[in-house]
Design a protein around this motif. Structure first.
Motif, PDB file in Angstrom:
ATOM      1  N   ASN A 199      -4.238 -20.444  14.567  1.00  0.00           N
ATOM      2  CA  ASN A 199      -3.624 -21.226  15.636  1.00  0.00           C
ATOM      3  C   ASN A 199      -3.002 -22.526  15.140  1.00  0.00           C
ATOM      4  O   ASN A 199      -2.216 -23.141  15.864  1.00  0.00           O
ATOM      5  CB  ASN A 199      -4.666 -21.566  16.707  1.00  0.00           C
ATOM      6  CG  ASN A 199      -4.686 -20.548  17.831  1.00  0.00           C
ATOM      7  OD1 ASN A 199      -3.646 -20.157  18.352  1.00  0.00           O
ATOM      8  ND2 ASN A 199      -5.881 -20.112  18.204  1.00  0.00           N
ATOM      9  N   HIS A 200      -3.317 -22.952  13.947  1.00  0.00           N
ATOM     10  CA  HIS A 200      -2.952 -24.292  13.503  1.00  0.00           C
ATOM     11  C   HIS A 200      -1.463 -24.453  13.240  1.00  0.00           C
ATOM     12  O   HIS A 200      -0.994 -25.596  13.131  1.00  0.00           O
ATOM     13  CB  HIS A 200      -3.754 -24.662  12.247  1.00  0.00           C
ATOM     14  CG  HIS A 200      -5.220 -24.798  12.520  1.00  0.00           C
ATOM     15  ND1 HIS A 200      -6.161 -24.988  11.518  1.00  0.00           N
ATOM     16  CD2 HIS A 200      -5.932 -24.752  13.682  1.00  0.00           C
ATOM     17  CE1 HIS A 200      -7.376 -25.055  12.055  1.00  0.00           C
ATOM     18  NE2 HIS A 200      -7.265 -24.908  13.363  1.00  0.00           N
ATOM     19  N   ASP A 201      -0.729 -23.359  13.085  1.00  0.00           N
ATOM     20  CA  ASP A 201       0.716 -23.503  12.868  1.00  0.00           C
ATOM     21  C   ASP A 201       1.546 -22.808  13.949  1.00  0.00           C
ATOM     22  O   ASP A 201       2.760 -22.688  13.828  1.00  0.00           O
ATOM     23  CB  ASP A 201       1.110 -22.970  11.488  1.00  0.00           C
ATOM     24  CG  ASP A 201       0.756 -21.496  11.307  1.00  0.00           C
ATOM     25  OD1 ASP A 201       0.137 -20.915  12.222  1.00  0.00           O
ATOM     26  OD2 ASP A 201       1.105 -20.920  10.257  1.00  0.00           O
ATOM     27  N   ASP A 202       0.891 -22.342  15.039  1.00  0.00           N
ATOM     28  CA  ASP A 202       1.635 -21.702  16.128  1.00  0.00           C
ATOM     29  C   ASP A 202       2.452 -22.740  16.897  1.00  0.00           C
ATOM     30  O   ASP A 202       1.989 -23.862  17.144  1.00  0.00           O
ATOM     31  CB  ASP A 202       0.683 -20.986  17.085  1.00  0.00           C
ATOM     32  CG  ASP A 202       0.114 -19.704  16.480  1.00  0.00           C
ATOM     33  OD1 ASP A 202       0.509 -19.368  15.344  1.00  0.00           O
ATOM     34  OD2 ASP A 202      -0.726 -19.051  17.133  1.00  0.00           O
ATOM     35  N   ILE A 203       3.655 -22.353  17.284  1.00  0.00           N
ATOM     36  CA  ILE A 203       4.590 -23.244  17.974  1.00  0.00           C
ATOM     37  C   ILE A 203       4.619 -22.903  19.459  1.00  0.00           C
ATOM     38  O   ILE A 203       4.731 -21.729  19.835  1.00  0.00           O
ATOM     39  CB  ILE A 203       6.011 -23.121  17.392  1.00  0.00           C
ATOM     40  CG1 ILE A 203       5.996 -23.351  15.874  1.00  0.00           C
ATOM     41  CG2 ILE A 203       6.972 -24.083  18.085  1.00  0.00           C
ATOM     42  CD1 ILE A 203       5.580 -24.728  15.465  1.00  0.00           C
ATOM     43  N   TYR A 204       4.555 -23.935  20.300  1.00  0.00           N
ATOM     44  CA  TYR A 204       4.583 -23.758  21.758  1.00  0.00           C
ATOM     45  C   TYR A 204       5.819 -24.459  22.318  1.00  0.00           C
ATOM     46  O   TYR A 204       6.092 -25.625  21.979  1.00  0.00           O
ATOM     47  CB  TYR A 204       3.320 -24.343  22.375  1.00  0.00           C
ATOM     48  CG  TYR A 204       3.374 -24.494  23.883  1.00  0.00           C
ATOM     49  CD1 TYR A 204       3.082 -23.431  24.725  1.00  0.00           C
ATOM     50  CD2 TYR A 204       3.717 -25.719  24.458  1.00  0.00           C
ATOM     51  CE1 TYR A 204       3.131 -23.570  26.108  1.00  0.00           C
ATOM     52  CE2 TYR A 204       3.763 -25.877  25.835  1.00  0.00           C
ATOM     53  CZ  TYR A 204       3.472 -24.806  26.658  1.00  0.00           C
ATOM     54  OH  TYR A 204       3.524 -24.953  28.027  1.00  0.00           O
ATOM     55  N   THR A 205       6.588 -23.754  23.172  1.00  0.00           N
ATOM     56  CA  THR A 205       7.745 -24.353  23.832  1.00  0.00           C
ATOM     57  C   THR A 205       7.795 -23.876  25.282  1.00  0.00           C
ATOM     58  O   THR A 205       7.118 -22.918  25.660  1.00  0.00           O
ATOM     59  CB  THR A 205       9.073 -23.973  23.138  1.00  0.00           C
ATOM     60  OG1 THR A 205       9.282 -22.554  23.248  1.00  0.00           O
ATOM     61  CG2 THR A 205       9.070 -24.371  21.670  1.00  0.00           C
ATOM     62  N   THR A 206       8.627 -24.510  26.073  1.00  0.00           N
ATOM     63  CA  THR A 206       8.823 -24.107  27.469  1.00  0.00           C
ATOM     64  C   THR A 206      10.310 -24.077  27.798  1.00  0.00           C
ATOM     65  O   THR A 206      11.109 -24.807  27.209  1.00  0.00           O
ATOM     66  CB  THR A 206       8.129 -25.092  28.442  1.00  0.00           C
ATOM     67  OG1 THR A 206       8.742 -26.392  28.306  1.00  0.00           O
ATOM     68  CG2 THR A 206       6.658 -25.199  28.163  1.00  0.00           C
ATOM     69  N   GLY A 207      10.665 -23.186  28.739  1.00  0.00           N
ATOM     70  CA  GLY A 207      12.013 -23.186  29.308  1.00  0.00           C
ATOM     71  C   GLY A 207      13.088 -22.527  28.468  1.00  0.00           C
ATOM     72  O   GLY A 207      14.089 -22.053  29.006  1.00  0.00           O
TER      73      GLY A 207
END
Length: 354
Positions: A199-207
């Protein structure tokens, strides 16, 4: 007022028919209706052809994915078959109403049953529909089946009323999640388990979701509250987002966003919409799909901070195990266990959602 006017007109027509003779009035109305039905047939068919020619390239545009091409082909075959049946039946319906209108000396012919006709219009449509359904199932299993090796993977999450996305980091792996850990106040909107190094390098974005042109992309879809639906009209794709039940679909984009803007104008955007009524804000649940080259995608993803850093206040992430299969050409690194993960090793993990 309108009702009173219509009522008075009807009453006046009734009085006129009585004065002129109801039989004569009925025959005149029957004749007028026969001509009107014939005119409706001719003008209606002209209208259908005109609308098709005027709007066929303006409603959806060209399919922008490999699966979309097949969906369009299947749709056109269906429209040709059903369209031919539609034209034939409507022409017969309205022509018969005109040709066999009531006339003096004409008597209706009673035709109760014909086994051959019954067999023809039952068996032929059944076979045709079976073939069409077979093609549909074939394409459906392709769309929802395993994506090609090396495909880009993106998690797509629906919530009232927005889209959220997660990309694996350099290790090519998504970290574990647990729905009870979802907490936006602590910068953990997807319930990621920070004790899992993946999980330490997973990227989260929205929209806004970014995908690579001419490269298969697999969407792993879920929902955080009610049932939503991922609608990708330009790619001809659609899939339900169901709480607790992950769904998947994959496709290969054919054109970059820049190419589509050159073709359809600067206001064009690939849209991701919610195609399932999900509440009072359903109409506003829309996002954008950015299709770009691999170089552009690499430059964009390099600007994004892993969600782990946002949750931990900028702490450096621990290395996660490599996944050469998901990232061709990557190095085969041994997993490094962080202090958090070592402490978590003694904790029960049976309830963690993979």
């Amino acid at each position: 007022m309108g009702f009173l006017i219509i009522f008075q007109i009807a009453k006046a027509s009734e009085y006129v028919s009585i004065l002129r003779g109801e039989e004569k009035t009925r025959k005149e109305n029957n004749r007028i209706n026969a001509f009107l039905l014939l005119a409706f047939l001719i003008l209606g068919l002209i209208g259908v052809v005109w609308c098709h020619e005027a709007l066929k390239d303006k409603v959806l545009g060209e399919a922008a994915s490999n699966h979309g091409e097949r969906i369009d082909s299947m749709l056109m075959i269906t429209l040709w078959i059903t369209g031919a049946v539609f034209v034939l039946t409507q022409v017969l319906l309205f022509w018969f109403a005109y040709k066999y209108q009531e006339k003096e000396g004409r008597k209706a012919f009673y035709y109760p049953h014909n086994n051959k006709l019954e067999l023809i219009w039952t068996v032929i449509p059944a076979i045709t529909l079976t073939i069409l359904v077979g093609f549909g199932l074939y394409y459906w299993f392709q769309i929802t089946g395993e994506a090609p090796k090396g495909a880009q993977e993106v998690e797509v999450w629906g919530k009232q009323f927005n889209w959220e996305f997660r990309y694996p980091g350099k290790d090519g792996q998504f970290g574990k999640r647990y729905y009870k850990d979802i907490n936006e106040a602590t910068a953990n909107p997807l319930g990621q388990n920070w004790n899992d190094p993946a999980n330490h390098d997973d990227i989260y974005t929205t929209g806004e979701v970014h995908v690579v042109v001419n490269k298969p992309v697999k969407f792993i879809i879920g929902a955080k509250d009610v049932i939503h639906d991922v609608g990708l009209v330009h790619f001809r794709m659609k899939m339900d987002a169901v709480p607790g039940i992950p769904t998947t679909m994959w496709f290969t984009p054919k054109f970059t966003t820049r190419q589509m803007k050159e073709k359809y104008g600067p206001d064009f955007n690939y849209e991701i919409s919610c195609d399932q009524m999900c509440g009072k804000g359903h109409f506003s649940m829309r996002g954008v799909v950015i299709v770009e080259t691999q170089e552009e995608y690499n430059a964009w993803i390099a600007t994004k901070q892993p969600q782990y850093l946002a949750a931990k206040g900028g702490a450096a992430p621990a290395a996660a195990p490599a996944a050469p299969a998901a990232q061709p050409g990557g190095t085969n690194m041994k997993p490094v266990q962080s202090a958090d993960s070592a402490a978590a090793a003694a904790q029960p993990t049976a309830m963690l959602n993979r």
